[in-house]
Design a protein around this motif. Sequence first.
Motif, PDB file in Angstrom:
ATOM      1  N   GLN A 145      49.321   6.368  67.155  1.00 56.67           N
ATOM      2  CA  GLN A 145      47.887   6.139  66.953  1.00 56.67           C
ATOM      3  C   GLN A 145      47.596   5.678  65.529  1.00 56.67           C
ATOM      4  OE1 GLN A 145      45.475   6.835  69.783  1.00 56.67           O
ATOM      5  NE2 GLN A 145      47.525   6.361  70.471  1.00 56.67           N
ATOM      6  N   ALA A 146      48.220   6.350  64.574  1.00 58.20           N
ATOM      7  CA  ALA A 146      47.958   6.005  63.171  1.00 58.20           C
ATOM      8  C   ALA A 146      48.509   4.620  62.839  1.00 58.20           C
ATOM      9  CB  ALA A 146      48.575   7.056  62.248  1.00 58.20           C
ATOM     10  N   SER A 147      49.687   4.293  63.353  1.00 53.50           N
ATOM     11  CA  SER A 147      50.255   2.987  63.012  1.00 53.50           C
ATOM     12  C   SER A 147      49.433   1.873  63.650  1.00 53.50           C
ATOM     13  CB  SER A 147      51.730   2.894  63.412  1.00 53.50           C
ATOM     14  OG  SER A 147      51.881   3.072  64.790  1.00 53.50           O
ATOM     15  N   THR A 148      48.894   2.092  64.840  1.00 54.29           N
ATOM     16  CA  THR A 148      48.026   1.093  65.465  1.00 54.29           C
ATOM     17  C   THR A 148      46.721   0.956  64.687  1.00 54.29           C
ATOM     18  OG1 THR A 148      48.973   1.631  67.615  1.00 54.29           O
ATOM     19  CG2 THR A 148      46.900   0.411  67.623  1.00 54.29           C
ATOM     20  N   SER A 149      46.135   2.092  64.336  1.00 55.77           N
ATOM     21  CA  SER A 149      44.880   2.071  63.578  1.00 55.77           C
ATOM     22  C   SER A 149      45.052   1.328  62.253  1.00 55.77           C
ATOM     23  CB  SER A 149      44.435   3.523  63.326  1.00 55.77           C
ATOM     24  OG  SER A 149      43.325   3.569  62.469  1.00 55.77           O
ATOM     25  N   MET A 150      46.130   1.619  61.533  1.00 53.84           N
ATOM     26  CA  MET A 150      46.353   0.968  60.232  1.00 53.84           C
ATOM     27  C   MET A 150      46.642  -0.516  60.405  1.00 53.84           C
ATOM     28  SD  MET A 150      48.348   3.757  57.871  1.00 53.84           S
ATOM     29  CE  MET A 150      49.508   4.417  59.040  1.00 53.84           C
ATOM     30  N   ASP A 168      57.818  -5.024  59.792  1.00 55.25           N
ATOM     31  CA  ASP A 168      57.406  -4.533  58.473  1.00 55.25           C
ATOM     32  C   ASP A 168      55.893  -4.457  58.326  1.00 55.25           C
ATOM     33  OD1 ASP A 168      59.902  -4.040  57.602  1.00 55.25           O
ATOM     34  OD2 ASP A 168      60.089  -5.839  56.360  1.00 55.25           O
ATOM     35  N   ALA A 169      55.165  -5.253  59.118  1.00 58.23           N
ATOM     36  CA  ALA A 169      53.705  -5.190  59.059  1.00 58.23           C
ATOM     37  C   ALA A 169      53.240  -3.777  59.401  1.00 58.23           C
ATOM     38  CB  ALA A 169      53.086  -6.196  60.028  1.00 58.23           C
ATOM     39  N   VAL A 170      54.012  -3.079  60.216  1.00 64.59           N
ATOM     40  CA  VAL A 170      53.704  -1.695  60.568  1.00 64.59           C
ATOM     41  C   VAL A 170      54.370  -0.731  59.576  1.00 64.59           C
ATOM     42  CG1 VAL A 170      54.076   0.133  62.281  1.00 64.59           C
ATOM     43  CG2 VAL A 170      53.412  -2.164  63.005  1.00 64.59           C
ATOM     44  N   LEU A 171      55.629  -0.950  59.318  1.00 63.73           N
ATOM     45  CA  LEU A 171      56.396   0.020  58.527  1.00 63.73           C
ATOM     46  C   LEU A 171      55.870   0.144  57.109  1.00 63.73           C
ATOM     47  CD1 LEU A 171      59.982  -0.789  59.845  1.00 63.73           C
ATOM     48  CD2 LEU A 171      58.401   1.015  60.566  1.00 63.73           C
ATOM     49  N   GLU A 172      55.377  -0.965  56.543  1.00 67.47           N
ATOM     50  CA  GLU A 172      54.828  -0.886  55.182  1.00 67.47           C
ATOM     51  C   GLU A 172      53.569  -0.026  55.165  1.00 67.47           C
ATOM     52  OE1 GLU A 172      54.418  -4.939  53.907  1.00 67.47           O
ATOM     53  OE2 GLU A 172      56.595  -5.183  53.757  1.00 67.47           O
ATOM     54  N   ASN A 173      52.769  -0.094  56.224  1.00 64.83           N
ATOM     55  CA  ASN A 173      51.571   0.745  56.302  1.00 64.83           C
ATOM     56  C   ASN A 173      51.942   2.211  56.463  1.00 64.83           C
ATOM     57  OD1 ASN A 173      49.793  -1.411  56.223  1.00 64.83           O
ATOM     58  ND2 ASN A 173      49.751  -1.636  58.439  1.00 64.83           N
ATOM     59  N   LYS A 219      59.852   3.514  68.557  1.00 70.31           N
ATOM     60  CA  LYS A 219      59.108   3.010  69.720  1.00 70.31           C
ATOM     61  C   LYS A 219      57.637   3.428  69.624  1.00 70.31           C
ATOM     62  CE  LYS A 219      62.411   1.945  73.255  1.00 70.31           C
ATOM     63  NZ  LYS A 219      62.905   0.817  72.512  1.00 70.31           N
ATOM     64  N   CYS A 220      57.374   4.611  69.075  1.00 70.12           N
ATOM     65  CA  CYS A 220      55.996   5.064  68.870  1.00 70.12           C
ATOM     66  C   CYS A 220      55.309   4.154  67.851  1.00 70.12           C
ATOM     67  CB  CYS A 220      55.964   6.495  68.329  1.00 70.12           C
ATOM     68  SG  CYS A 220      56.828   7.710  69.329  1.00 70.12           S
ATOM     69  N   ALA A 221      56.006   3.912  66.739  1.00 74.60           N
ATOM     70  CA  ALA A 221      55.410   3.143  65.644  1.00 74.60           C
ATOM     71  C   ALA A 221      55.144   1.700  66.051  1.00 74.60           C
ATOM     72  CB  ALA A 221      56.319   3.189  64.417  1.00 74.60           C
ATOM     73  N   MET A 222      55.989   1.147  66.924  1.00 71.93           N
ATOM     74  CA  MET A 222      55.885  -0.273  67.274  1.00 71.93           C
ATOM     75  C   MET A 222      55.017  -0.540  68.505  1.00 71.93           C
ATOM     76  SD  MET A 222      57.323  -1.905  64.999  1.00 71.93           S
ATOM     77  CE  MET A 222      57.850  -1.021  63.531  1.00 71.93           C
ATOM     78  N   LEU A 223      54.556   0.505  69.158  1.00 76.19           N
ATOM     79  CA  LEU A 223      53.795   0.309  70.398  1.00 76.19           C
ATOM     80  C   LEU A 223      52.549  -0.557  70.169  1.00 76.19           C
ATOM     81  CD1 LEU A 223      53.402   0.876  73.390  1.00 76.19           C
ATOM     82  CD2 LEU A 223      52.351   3.073  72.783  1.00 76.19           C
ATOM     83  N   GLY A 224      51.766  -0.216  69.163  1.00 75.05           N
ATOM     84  CA  GLY A 224      50.532  -0.976  68.897  1.00 75.05           C
ATOM     85  C   GLY A 224      50.827  -2.418  68.539  1.00 75.05           C
ATOM     86  N   LEU A 225      51.854  -2.636  67.738  1.00 77.33           N
ATOM     87  CA  LEU A 225      52.225  -4.005  67.353  1.00 77.33           C
ATOM     88  C   LEU A 225      52.628  -4.812  68.588  1.00 77.33           C
ATOM     89  CD1 LEU A 225      52.865  -6.179  65.212  1.00 77.33           C
ATOM     90  CD2 LEU A 225      55.158  -5.184  65.026  1.00 77.33           C
ATOM     91  N   ARG A 226      53.418  -4.180  69.444  1.00 73.80           N
ATOM     92  CA  ARG A 226      53.872  -4.879  70.647  1.00 73.80           C
ATOM     93  C   ARG A 226      52.683  -5.301  71.516  1.00 73.80           C
ATOM     94  NH1 ARG A 226      57.311  -1.155  72.892  1.00 73.80           N
ATOM     95  NH2 ARG A 226      56.203  -0.995  74.849  1.00 73.80           N
ATOM     96  N   VAL A 227      51.731  -4.395  71.662  1.00 69.43           N
ATOM     97  CA  VAL A 227      50.569  -4.686  72.506  1.00 69.43           C
ATOM     98  C   VAL A 227      49.684  -5.748  71.849  1.00 69.43           C
ATOM     99  CG1 VAL A 227      48.524  -3.698  73.598  1.00 69.43           C
ATOM    100  CG2 VAL A 227      50.644  -2.393  73.544  1.00 69.43           C
ATOM    101  N   LEU A 228      49.488  -5.630  70.544  1.00 71.08           N
ATOM    102  CA  LEU A 228      48.689  -6.627  69.819  1.00 71.08           C
ATOM    103  C   LEU A 228      49.298  -8.019  69.981  1.00 71.08           C
ATOM    104  CD1 LEU A 228      46.549  -7.536  67.684  1.00 71.08           C
ATOM    105  CD2 LEU A 228      48.253  -6.939  65.933  1.00 71.08           C
ATOM    106  N   LYS A 229      50.602  -8.114  69.776  1.00 73.67           N
ATOM    107  CA  LYS A 229      51.260  -9.415  69.888  1.00 73.67           C
ATOM    108  C   LYS A 229      51.167  -9.953  71.312  1.00 73.67           C
ATOM    109  CE  LYS A 229      55.100 -10.035  67.361  1.00 73.67           C
ATOM    110  NZ  LYS A 229      56.312  -9.775  66.549  1.00 73.67           N
TER     111      LYS A 229
END
Length: 129
Positions: A65-70, A89-94, A105-115
């Motif tokens: 949730q936090a990684s998607t929000s950020m 890195d767009a996620v990991l840096e945040n 997989k938790c951290a990348m879920l939002g990025l995957r859906v956004l893309k």
Amino acid sequence: MDDFYRDYILDHYRSPRNFGTLEQPDAAAEDVNPLCGDQIRVELKLDDGKISDVRFSGKGCAISQASTSMLLETVKGMKLTEVAQLPKDAVLENVGIGISPTRMKCAMLGLRVLKSAAIGRLADWPDEE
Ligand code: FES
């Protein structure tokens, strides 16, 4: 396993930015983390091939949730072509903390859906540069 999360991660988890839905999204996608079944949906409003507004909904752990929000705080004004190429890195840096392979997989879920939402509309706004 992370011992505890930094304050800004917990803040985004407890008060996620851009959480909710858009009235008439121009693009949307959703997906699940296959390891836990948690789901995130991302909706985009587009203006001339750029993101003018964004919302997400769904449920998941603090990291997802936090990684998607950020992440979504950084994408307004971006072209679909840029979004489609965003690196991990767009996620990991945040997030700013070490992420274990399981949590990745938790951290990348939002990025995957956004893309996925962006790629779904890419043909309508090819990069003309
Ligand atoms: Fe489900 Fe992290 S445990 S998204």
